[in-house]
Scaffold this motif. Structure first.
Motif, PDB file in Angstrom:
ATOM      1  N   GLU A 314       0.833  -1.202   0.000  1.00 34.71           N
ATOM      2  CA  GLU A 314       0.000   0.000   0.000  1.00 34.71           C
ATOM      3  C   GLU A 314       0.859   1.240   0.000  1.00 34.71           C
ATOM      4  OE1 GLU A 314      -2.898  -0.205   3.160  1.00 34.71           O
ATOM      5  OE2 GLU A 314      -4.345  -0.830   1.634  1.00 34.71           O
ATOM      6  N   ALA A 315       1.912   1.201   0.832  1.00 34.78           N
ATOM      7  CA  ALA A 315       2.780   2.369   0.914  1.00 34.78           C
ATOM      8  C   ALA A 315       3.330   2.706  -0.459  1.00 34.78           C
ATOM      9  CB  ALA A 315       3.922   2.092   1.885  1.00 34.78           C
ATOM     10  N   ALA A 316       3.800   1.672  -1.161  1.00 32.07           N
ATOM     11  CA  ALA A 316       4.404   1.916  -2.465  1.00 32.07           C
ATOM     12  C   ALA A 316       3.350   2.373  -3.466  1.00 32.07           C
ATOM     13  CB  ALA A 316       5.101   0.662  -2.963  1.00 32.07           C
ATOM     14  N   LEU A 317       2.196   1.690  -3.456  1.00 29.49           N
ATOM     15  CA  LEU A 317       1.126   2.090  -4.376  1.00 29.49           C
ATOM     16  C   LEU A 317       0.692   3.519  -4.075  1.00 29.49           C
ATOM     17  CD1 LEU A 317      -1.138  -1.071  -4.488  1.00 29.49           C
ATOM     18  CD2 LEU A 317       0.197  -0.110  -6.362  1.00 29.49           C
ATOM     19  N   GLY A 318       0.636   3.840  -2.789  1.00 31.39           N
ATOM     20  CA  GLY A 318       0.133   5.145  -2.357  1.00 31.39           C
ATOM     21  C   GLY A 318       0.974   6.298  -2.836  1.00 31.39           C
ATOM     22  N   ILE A 319       2.273   6.073  -3.115  1.00 35.19           N
ATOM     23  CA  ILE A 319       3.021   7.190  -3.684  1.00 35.19           C
ATOM     24  C   ILE A 319       3.221   7.000  -5.177  1.00 35.19           C
ATOM     25  CG2 ILE A 319       4.243   8.231  -1.756  1.00 35.19           C
ATOM     26  CD1 ILE A 319       6.463   6.368  -2.201  1.00 35.19           C
ATOM     27  N   GLY A 320       2.433   6.133  -5.756  1.00 37.83           N
ATOM     28  CA  GLY A 320       2.399   6.101  -7.213  1.00 37.83           C
ATOM     29  C   GLY A 320       3.342   5.119  -7.850  1.00 37.83           C
ATOM     30  N   ALA A 321       3.769   4.098  -7.116  1.00 38.62           N
ATOM     31  CA  ALA A 321       4.563   3.068  -7.777  1.00 38.62           C
ATOM     32  C   ALA A 321       3.636   2.240  -8.652  1.00 38.62           C
ATOM     33  CB  ALA A 321       5.235   2.180  -6.742  1.00 38.62           C
ATOM     34  N   SER A 322       4.142   1.829  -9.819  1.00 37.79           N
ATOM     35  CA  SER A 322       3.318   0.971 -10.656  1.00 37.79           C
ATOM     36  C   SER A 322       3.389  -0.444 -10.082  1.00 37.79           C
ATOM     37  CB  SER A 322       3.838   0.972 -12.081  1.00 37.79           C
ATOM     38  OG  SER A 322       5.103   0.361 -12.113  1.00 37.79           O
ATOM     39  N   GLN A 325       6.709  -1.933 -10.304  1.00 36.36           N
ATOM     40  CA  GLN A 325       7.673  -1.364  -9.360  1.00 36.36           C
ATOM     41  C   GLN A 325       7.429  -1.897  -7.960  1.00 36.36           C
ATOM     42  OE1 GLN A 325       6.865   2.709 -10.410  1.00 36.36           O
ATOM     43  NE2 GLN A 325       8.858   2.929 -11.383  1.00 36.36           N
ATOM     44  N   VAL A 326       6.163  -2.033  -7.600  1.00 39.83           N
ATOM     45  CA  VAL A 326       5.869  -2.594  -6.283  1.00 39.83           C
ATOM     46  C   VAL A 326       6.471  -3.985  -6.176  1.00 39.83           C
ATOM     47  CG1 VAL A 326       4.039  -3.364  -4.753  1.00 39.83           C
ATOM     48  CG2 VAL A 326       3.758  -1.256  -6.039  1.00 39.83           C
ATOM     49  N   HIS A 329      10.539  -3.690  -6.530  1.00 43.72           N
ATOM     50  CA  HIS A 329      11.259  -2.960  -5.485  1.00 43.72           C
ATOM     51  C   HIS A 329      10.939  -3.464  -4.093  1.00 43.72           C
ATOM     52  CE1 HIS A 329      11.313   0.723  -8.400  1.00 43.72           C
ATOM     53  NE2 HIS A 329      12.075  -0.260  -8.809  1.00 43.72           N
ATOM     54  N   HIS A 330       9.754  -3.997  -3.911  1.00 43.80           N
ATOM     55  CA  HIS A 330       9.354  -4.291  -2.534  1.00 43.80           C
ATOM     56  C   HIS A 330       8.999  -5.742  -2.297  1.00 43.80           C
ATOM     57  CE1 HIS A 330       9.473  -0.048  -1.739  1.00 43.80           C
ATOM     58  NE2 HIS A 330       8.796   0.144  -2.849  1.00 43.80           N
TER      59      HIS A 330
ATOM     60  N   MET B  94      -7.081   3.825  -4.467  1.00 45.14           N
ATOM     61  CA  MET B  94      -6.438   2.729  -3.753  1.00 45.14           C
ATOM     62  C   MET B  94      -7.375   1.526  -3.684  1.00 45.14           C
ATOM     63  SD  MET B  94      -3.343   3.160  -2.969  1.00 45.14           S
ATOM     64  CE  MET B  94      -2.936   2.026  -1.666  1.00 45.14           C
ATOM     65  N   VAL B 122      -0.838   5.867 -11.882  1.00 43.78           N
ATOM     66  CA  VAL B 122       0.465   6.269 -11.366  1.00 43.78           C
ATOM     67  C   VAL B 122       0.580   7.791 -11.204  1.00 43.78           C
ATOM     68  CG1 VAL B 122       2.918   6.315 -11.940  1.00 43.78           C
ATOM     69  CG2 VAL B 122       1.667   4.167 -12.017  1.00 43.78           C
ATOM     70  N   ARG B 125      -1.766   9.057  -8.433  1.00 38.40           N
ATOM     71  CA  ARG B 125      -1.320   8.866  -7.053  1.00 38.40           C
ATOM     72  C   ARG B 125      -0.131   9.755  -6.726  1.00 38.40           C
ATOM     73  NH1 ARG B 125      -2.081   2.511  -7.321  1.00 38.40           N
ATOM     74  NH2 ARG B 125      -4.345   2.448  -7.102  1.00 38.40           N
ATOM     75  N   PHE B 132      -1.059   6.308   5.771  1.00 38.20           N
ATOM     76  CA  PHE B 132      -1.918   5.240   6.277  1.00 38.20           C
ATOM     77  C   PHE B 132      -1.999   5.243   7.801  1.00 38.20           C
ATOM     78  CE2 PHE B 132      -0.485   4.209   2.123  1.00 38.20           C
ATOM     79  CZ  PHE B 132      -1.571   3.646   1.507  1.00 38.20           C
ATOM     80  N   ASN B 136       4.039   2.843   7.896  1.00 37.26           N
ATOM     81  CA  ASN B 136       4.537   1.733   7.077  1.00 37.26           C
ATOM     82  C   ASN B 136       5.755   2.133   6.266  1.00 37.26           C
ATOM     83  OD1 ASN B 136       3.186   3.474   5.446  1.00 37.26           O
ATOM     84  ND2 ASN B 136       1.889   1.962   4.447  1.00 37.26           N
ATOM     85  N   PHE B 138       9.240   1.805   4.357  1.00 34.64           N
ATOM     86  CA  PHE B 138       9.864   0.670   3.670  1.00 34.64           C
ATOM     87  C   PHE B 138      11.036   0.174   4.507  1.00 34.64           C
ATOM     88  CE2 PHE B 138       8.586   3.288  -0.164  1.00 34.64           C
ATOM     89  CZ  PHE B 138       7.427   2.573  -0.370  1.00 34.64           C
ATOM     90  N   ILE B 152      11.111   7.081  -8.426  1.00 33.80           N
ATOM     91  CA  ILE B 152      10.294   6.325  -9.383  1.00 33.80           C
ATOM     92  C   ILE B 152       9.567   7.244 -10.346  1.00 33.80           C
ATOM     93  CG2 ILE B 152       9.964   4.269  -7.942  1.00 33.80           C
ATOM     94  CD1 ILE B 152       7.177   5.300  -7.313  1.00 33.80           C
ATOM     95  N   HIS B 153       9.296   8.469  -9.910  1.00 32.85           N
ATOM     96  CA  HIS B 153       8.618   9.372 -10.834  1.00 32.85           C
ATOM     97  C   HIS B 153       9.606  10.149 -11.701  1.00 32.85           C
ATOM     98  CE1 HIS B 153       4.673   8.529  -9.349  1.00 32.85           C
ATOM     99  NE2 HIS B 153       5.042   8.761  -8.112  1.00 32.85           N
TER     100      HIS B 153
END
Ligand SMILES: Nc1ncnc2c1ncn2[C@@H]1O[C@H](COP(=O)(O)OP(=O)(O)OP(=O)(O)O)[C@@H](O)[C@H]1O
Ligand SMILES: [Mg+2]
Lengths: 428, 293
Positions: A314-322, A325-326, A329-330, B94, B122, B125, B132, B136, B138, B152-153
């Protein structure tokens, strides 16, 4: 005093019983572990007890007259003469010199049997490197024949209780005479680690099978790990839950339970008969074992991917990772230790697998050490099977020694896996 | 449905005890599914109309219409399970990650149709970030956590620019002083409150226009909570914020407007002060005075 106990008294009364139970529970666990360890100790003791002697090999010292005439070498600058020279002849002369009383033809043949028929090559290597030794007299240590090797190894120091096998009194006399001369010696058995298989136990080595196993496993890993991980990623991350994916899931689980010999038959039918790939090669062996290990890897990889905390996704998706990439990378880095564990379990299974390889011809008698994935070869468990089936007593110890090598292989593999996993697992 | 009837009955009883004149009128409005107060504003940053959300066959959000103005902080409150998170998660899609979730209605970020099937989530977001409930970070270094979004952007081309973004983001999240000497140590090694501020820094590092926060303080102690609230107040100068919270004090402290959800319906939206002192709807009143929820 009242009959009714207070709560705390009741608790205390039960406490003793609870402790007893707890102790018993722990004792069961310890007993199970002890049982496991005991089995392991018995296995190891048996194998090491039988196999350790294979790491030593009996050598006999001969005083050899290297006359150019007897060898048939007229020009020491001509390499072809070295190839054809009569090394066995000079070795035999040396033996006859030592035992001049032997003169019957049959007796002589037996006498020559004291040394391995590989001894001539040993002499050739020596002379090719030191041509100046020609026309001199040298003492050289040559490989003893396996029967004499067995005799010498089983002989206690005072000369009693040796395993005589098919030896005649004369043969025992010879070897005892040599021992009395002090020209018989056990040395580290380099041949065992440097040579491929041979009909002669004293010349047989494990290297061919070891390299065969190594190449086969490399092929298996290179194919099954990426395919398994990709399949797991797709099933976990992309596939929608429906009848079709349920069907796939059930079938993957089924595949994990299919007897390995079936995969061998499949490999035979598809790769060898249909695609006409050669028999006995690690490439085909690796592909067949890939089919076998894939389910294990897929199942454990899926479990590892599932175990990645959703909060990270969720964290990765939440900042716009595709999605990719999720995953890259994760999810994969976090799931890697678990996926590797599965892969190693699969590899260990593959290393010990014999049945499917028999069917694709990796049971052939192969003398040369394979140099690549397309050279005919055999693998460790098959080699163990072959040797255990051989009548020569010297192969008994080699069988156990080969098992030790196989176990060593496994231990190295598992240790590597644990180390790798610990590195990757370094959770922050 | 039964639950709705149940609470309506409760309200009925409450009304008979407390002679408040507005009660009956609002009750009718609720029955008609209308939101009372001021759900809509002029020139909204985000505007949602007739939003319905279904989990499979079950409808979780009914007919919600709401605007979020530019640089406004909108708090969403309501009893547990009333659909606050569900609604919030629609705003940057989401909910896409939940297979059975289906969203209907019009949701817009300025002129952009959020649920346009052709839309790539993408960039969306990147414009609408999210913080959250549970911190969380990384399992990477503090630096990499904040740098992840810009990387990533492809927002930066040089390391020095990235360093700058990391620093400003951490500063804005009020974390810089605490972590500047250990940027390369793991983000998961921070305290809960620091982790949450790190997550906020990570979110603002991509300079989103809107930040969605789903109970960002519920896992934190009061001091860490106070810091985050302070931070939200500062961030509202530059960002539009929608925050879900269970703490009415928090809503009162940080937000401009407050939206009250009840069983999937948006009951009332008003200036925060009004909601907490003189709500228009008796359900809101019942909730903020602690009679249920
Ligand atoms: N993934 C899901 N699948 C099915 N139903 C869901 C799912 N997520 C939420 N729901 C349902 O949707 C409704 C709204 O849930 P939501 O999480 O939005 O509530 P909430 O207001 O955020 O509650 P809380 O304050 O406890 O976080 C609930 O009835 C819940 O059961
Ligand atoms: Mg929620």
């Amino acid at each position: 005093m009242s009959e009714k106990l207070s709560t705390i008294d009741l608790v205390n009364k039960n406490l003793a019983r609870r402790y007893r139970r707890e102790k018993r529970f722990r004792a069961y666990g310890i007993a199970s572990i002890m049982f496991g360890l005991l089995c392991l100790v018995i296995l190891f003791a048996d194998i090491i007890g039988k196999g350790h002697s294979a790491f030593l090999q009996t050598y006999v010292r001969l005083n050899v007259e290297l006359s150019a005439e007897a060898l048939g070498i007229s020009d020491i600058n001509d390499p072809s003469q070295f190839v054809r020279a009569n090394y066995d002849g000079v070795l035999r002369n040396a033996l006859r010199e030592r035992f001049p009383e032997v003169n019957k033809r049959r007796e002589k043949r037996n006498l020559y049997g004291i040394i391995s028929n590989g001894a001539g090559y040993q002499l050739r290597d020596l002379l090719e490197q030191n041509p100046q030794l020609i026309n001199t007299r040298v003492d050289i240590w040559v490989l003893a024949d396996d029967d004499y090797d067995t005799y010498y190894k089983s002989r206690s120091s005072d000369g009693s209780e040796a395993y005589t096998g098919r030896f005649s009194e004369t043969q025992i006399g010879w070897i005892e005479a040599l021992i009395a001369d002090g020209v018989v010696e056990k040395r580290f058995n380099r041949t065992f680690f440097q040579a491929g298989d041979s009909r002669e136990p004293e010349q047989a080595g494990i290297r061919g099978a070891m390299m065969g196993s190594l190449y086969t496993l490399i092929v298996t890993f290179v194919l099954s790990f990426p395919i398994g991980v990709a399949a797991a990623v797709y099933l976990e991350e992309y596939a929608h839950k429906n009848r079709f994916t349920d069907f796939i899931e059930v079938n993957i689980n089924n595949l994990a339970a299919v007897p390995s010999i079936i995969f061998g038959l499949l490999g035979l039918a598809i790769f060898i008969n249909f695609f006409s790939m050669p028999r006995s090669i690690p490439l085909v062996g690796g592909i067949v074992l890939t089919l076998m290990t894939l389910p294990t890897i897929i199942i454990s990889s899926r479990a590892a991917i599932k175990a990645v905390p959703p909060s990270i996704r969720e964290a990765a998706l939440g900042i716009g990772a595709s999605k990719m990439q999720v995953i890259l990378h994760h999810v994969l880095p976090l799931a890697m230790p678990g996926m590797l564990t599965g892969a190693i379990i699969g590899m260990a299974q593959a290393l010990g697998e014999t049945a499917p390889l028999l069917l694709i011809g990796m049971v052939a008698f192969i003398v040369d050490v394979p140099g690549g994935i397309t050279d005919p070869s055999t693998v460790l468990p098959v080699q163990i099977f072959l040797w255990s089936d051989s009548p020569e007593r010297a192969f008994v110890e080699r069988t156990s020694a080969a098992i030790m090598v196989l176990l060593g292989f496994l231990i190295v593999m598992n240790t590597l896996a644990v180390l790798l996993r610990r590195r990757l697992e370094r959770r922050w | 449905m039964e639950a709705t009837v149940g609470s309506a009955n409760t309200i009925g009883k409450l009304n008979s005890e407390a002679p408040v004149s507005k009660a009956t009128a609002n009750y009718k409005e609720q029955a008609a599914g209308k939101t009372v107060g001021i759900p809509f504003v002029e020139h909204p940053k985000m505007s949602m109309r007739d939003v319905q959300v279904y989990y499979g066959d079950k409808q979780a959000i009914f007919d919600v219409g709401l605007d979020i103005g530019k640089n406004e902080v909108v708090a969403m409150i309501g009893p547990s399970g009333c659909g606050k998170s569900t609604f919030l998660r629609c705003l940057n899609r989401m909910n896409d990650t939940i297979d059975i979730c289906r969203v209907e209605g019009s949701l817009k970020l300025e002129e952009l149709d959020i649920y346009d099937p052709k839309l790539d989530v993408v960039p969306l977001r990147a414009r609408v970030g999210m913080v959250f409930q549970k911190p969380n970070p990384f399992p990477k270094s503090i630096y990499d956590n904040v740098a992840y979004g810009p990387r990533i952007h492809g927002l930066v081309s040089r390391k020095s620019e990235l360093d700058e973004i990391v620093e400003t983001s951490l500063r804005r999240a009020g974390l810089w002083e605490e972590v500047k000497d250990r940027l390369l140590s793991p983000g998961t090694g921070l305290s809960g409150g620091q982790q949450q501020r790190l997550c906020i820094a990570r979110t603002i590092a991509v300079s989103p226009e809107v930040i969605l926060m789903d109970e960002p303080c519920s896992a934190l102690d009061p001091i860490a909570t106070a810091k985050i609230e302070e931070l939200i107040a500062e961030l509202s100068a530059n960002f539009t914020i929608a925050i879900v919270t269970h703490s009415m004090q928090q809503a009162a402290r940080v937000s401009d407007r407050t939206a009250y959800f009840h069983l999937g319906k948006l009951i009332e939206v008003n200036e925060t002060e009004k909601v907490f002192t003189n709500p228009d709807h008796e359900l809101t009143e019942a909730y903020i005075t602690g009679r249920f929820g």
